[in-house]
Design a protein around this motif. Structure first.
Motif, short mmCIF file in Angstrom:
data_model
loop_
_atom_site.label_atom_id
_atom_site.label_comp_id
_atom_site.label_asym_id
_atom_site.label_seq_id
_atom_site.Cartn_x
_atom_site.Cartn_y
_atom_site.Cartn_z
N ILE A 1 40.47 -64.16 -6.79
CA ILE A 1 41.45 -64.28 -5.70
C ILE A 1 41.44 -65.70 -5.13
CG2 ILE A 1 42.12 -63.42 -3.42
CD1 ILE A 1 40.87 -60.72 -4.24
N GLU A 2 40.25 -66.27 -4.93
CA GLU A 2 40.17 -67.64 -4.40
C GLU A 2 40.86 -68.64 -5.34
OE1 GLU A 2 36.11 -67.46 -1.69
OE2 GLU A 2 36.01 -68.32 -3.70
N SER A 3 40.70 -68.45 -6.63
CA SER A 3 41.33 -69.34 -7.60
C SER A 3 42.85 -69.31 -7.48
CB SER A 3 40.89 -68.93 -9.01
OG SER A 3 41.54 -69.71 -9.98
N VAL A 4 43.43 -68.11 -7.36
CA VAL A 4 44.89 -67.99 -7.25
C VAL A 4 45.37 -68.54 -5.90
CG1 VAL A 4 46.80 -66.35 -7.15
CG2 VAL A 4 45.00 -66.05 -8.85
N LEU A 5 44.65 -68.26 -4.81
CA LEU A 5 45.05 -68.75 -3.50
C LEU A 5 44.97 -70.28 -3.43
CD1 LEU A 5 43.38 -66.15 -1.10
CD2 LEU A 5 45.83 -66.51 -1.43
N SER A 6 43.94 -70.85 -4.01
CA SER A 6 43.78 -72.31 -4.01
C SER A 6 44.92 -72.97 -4.76
CB SER A 6 42.43 -72.70 -4.61
OG SER A 6 41.37 -72.19 -3.83
N GLU A 7 45.30 -72.37 -5.89
CA GLU A 7 46.43 -72.87 -6.67
C GLU A 7 47.73 -72.75 -5.87
OE1 GLU A 7 48.18 -74.16 -10.43
OE2 GLU A 7 46.07 -73.93 -9.93
N THR B 1 48.18 -72.63 -2.52
CA THR B 1 48.25 -73.43 -1.29
C THR B 1 47.99 -74.92 -1.50
OG1 THR B 1 45.91 -73.07 -0.82
CG2 THR B 1 47.47 -71.47 0.10
N GLY B 2 47.34 -75.27 -2.61
CA GLY B 2 46.90 -76.65 -2.79
C GLY B 2 45.70 -76.99 -1.94
N GLU B 3 45.06 -75.96 -1.36
CA GLU B 3 43.86 -76.14 -0.52
C GLU B 3 42.68 -75.44 -1.20
OE1 GLU B 3 45.83 -75.65 3.88
OE2 GLU B 3 45.73 -73.87 2.62
N LYS B 4 41.48 -75.83 -0.82
CA LYS B 4 40.30 -75.10 -1.33
C LYS B 4 40.11 -73.89 -0.42
CE LYS B 4 35.38 -75.46 -2.37
NZ LYS B 4 35.49 -74.50 -3.46
N ILE B 5 40.45 -72.72 -0.92
CA ILE B 5 40.43 -71.50 -0.12
C ILE B 5 39.13 -70.72 -0.36
CG2 ILE B 5 41.53 -69.26 0.27
CD1 ILE B 5 43.22 -71.56 1.29
N GLU B 6 38.53 -70.27 0.74
CA GLU B 6 37.38 -69.36 0.66
C GLU B 6 37.76 -68.08 1.39
OE1 GLU B 6 33.63 -70.93 1.83
OE2 GLU B 6 33.91 -72.81 0.72
N ILE B 7 37.59 -66.95 0.74
CA ILE B 7 37.92 -65.68 1.39
C ILE B 7 36.65 -64.97 1.83
CG2 ILE B 7 40.11 -65.43 0.16
CD1 ILE B 7 38.81 -63.33 -1.60
N ASN C 1 46.70 -73.51 5.93
CA ASN C 1 47.83 -74.15 6.60
C ASN C 1 49.15 -73.84 5.90
OD1 ASN C 1 46.50 -75.63 8.76
ND2 ASN C 1 45.57 -76.86 7.13
N THR C 2 49.14 -72.95 4.92
CA THR C 2 50.37 -72.68 4.15
C THR C 2 51.51 -72.23 5.06
OG1 THR C 2 51.32 -71.40 2.33
CG2 THR C 2 49.68 -70.28 3.67
N ILE D 1 53.48 -64.70 -0.22
CA ILE D 1 52.05 -64.70 -0.57
C ILE D 1 51.72 -63.45 -1.38
CG2 ILE D 1 49.68 -64.63 0.34
CD1 ILE D 1 50.76 -66.23 2.78
N LEU D 2 52.22 -62.30 -0.91
CA LEU D 2 51.99 -61.03 -1.61
C LEU D 2 52.53 -61.09 -3.03
CD1 LEU D 2 51.07 -58.01 -1.35
CD2 LEU D 2 53.42 -57.50 -0.69
N ASP D 3 53.76 -61.57 -3.18
CA ASP D 3 54.37 -61.66 -4.51
C ASP D 3 53.60 -62.61 -5.42
OD1 ASP D 3 56.30 -59.90 -3.68
OD2 ASP D 3 57.85 -61.42 -3.34
N TRP D 4 53.20 -63.75 -4.88
CA TRP D 4 52.46 -64.75 -5.67
C TRP D 4 51.15 -64.17 -6.18
CZ3 TRP D 4 53.50 -70.15 -6.58
CH2 TRP D 4 52.45 -70.83 -7.20
N LEU D 5 50.39 -63.55 -5.27
CA LEU D 5 49.09 -63.01 -5.64
C LEU D 5 49.23 -61.95 -6.74
CD1 LEU D 5 47.45 -62.78 -2.11
CD2 LEU D 5 46.55 -64.08 -4.04
N ASN D 6 50.16 -61.04 -6.57
CA ASN D 6 50.30 -59.96 -7.56
C ASN D 6 50.92 -60.43 -8.86
OD1 ASN D 6 49.03 -57.90 -6.12
ND2 ASN D 6 50.87 -57.46 -4.93
N ARG D 7 51.58 -61.59 -8.84
CA ARG D 7 52.12 -62.15 -10.08
C ARG D 7 51.00 -62.82 -10.89
NH1 ARG D 7 55.78 -65.96 -8.31
NH2 ARG D 7 57.22 -64.26 -7.87
N TYR D 8 50.08 -63.51 -10.20
CA TYR D 8 49.12 -64.33 -10.92
C TYR D 8 47.70 -63.75 -11.01
CZ TYR D 8 52.79 -67.81 -10.97
OH TYR D 8 53.98 -68.47 -11.18
#
Length: 246
Positions: free
Chosen positions: A32-38, A40-46, A68-69, A76-83
């Motif tokens: 999940i962190e990998s997809v979120l980081s991609e 947002t362009g940020e280093k995301i930690e969940i 900051n997205t 966000i929901l669509d992006w996560l479930n797509r990737y």
């Protein structure tokens, strides 16, 4: 900075558990962190509500992350479930208060454990239940469940070694139901120690099979010795159903 809450389900069969591991991408958190980081362009930690072990599943795991997205929640929901891989699904994306913390704000959890209780194993349920062919007395198990209800020190029903943190927990609901060959255990409480649900389930199975006395539960509460409890049943039968918040 936004604080975003995720509610998700996942099939834990091919993962090494929730917690990110430095040298592996086979964790739920890592995926999940990998997809979120991609995204947002940020280093995301969940932050998850808690760690699930390798092979454990979830129907209602909760996590949060800061970003900051400017994306809409629906995007966000669509992006996560797509990737994300198909065995990890985000069910809900919500705006959370700045102070919301998925782990520290949780006030309780519900788990299920499934036993395939038949002489013949199931080809379809083998990754979602534990095959236990012995005959079981459900009445004895429900009697044992009643002994486990309430507030107790559950250190003897956990995989913890010595710890400075409190091992006192409250179980509000613990029930056993059978439908066909499937036995469904439901656990609800204010929190659970490491492997506590799996060790209690193993203990209940031994009591149901007649290889352990009901009074053993009282003795474990008294002497706090893990070795006196039942086997730790395998992870594939365990589901995190829901995390409760105020």
């Amino acid at each position: 900075m936004r604080n975003i809450k995720l509610t998700m389900e996942y099939d834990g069969k091919r993962y090494l558990g929730w917690q990110r591991l430095g040298d592996s991408d086979k964790t739920i958190q890592g995926k999940i962190e990998s997809v979120l980081s991609e995204m947002t362009g940020e280093k995301i930690e969940i932050i998850g509500s808690g760690r699930t072990d390798a092979g454990t599943h979830a129907r209602g795991q909760v996590a949060n992350f800061k970003s900051n997205t400017k994306m809409e929640l629906s995007e966000i929901l669509d992006w996560l479930n797509r990737y994300l891989p198909q065995d990890i699904v985000i069910k809900k994306v919500e705006e959370a208060s700045e102070r919301f913390h998925a782990r520290y704000n949780a006030i309780g959890k519900q788990y299920s454990y499934y036993i395939w209780n038949d002489a013949i194993p199931s080809a379809f349920e083998r990754h979602r239940s534990f095959h236990y062919p012995q005959k079981i007395d459900l009445n004895r198990m429900n009697e044992a469940c009643r002994k486990l209800l309430g507030t107790h020190d559950f250190i003897g029903f956990s995989a913890l070694k010595k710890t400075k943190k409190s091992t006192i927990r409250t179980i509000n609901e613990l029930s056993v139901q059978k439908e066909g060959s499937m036995i469904h255990f439901t656990f609800s409480g204010d929190g659970f120690l490491h492997k506590m649900v799996r060790i209690i389930t193993g203990t209940l199975l031994e009591i149901g099979a007649g290889t352990m006395e009901l009074e053993t539960i009282d003795k474990i509460f008294e002497n706090k010795i893990r070795a006196n409890a039942g086997e730790t049943v395998p992870a594939q039968g365990l589901f995190l159903d829901e995390v409760y918040y105020h």
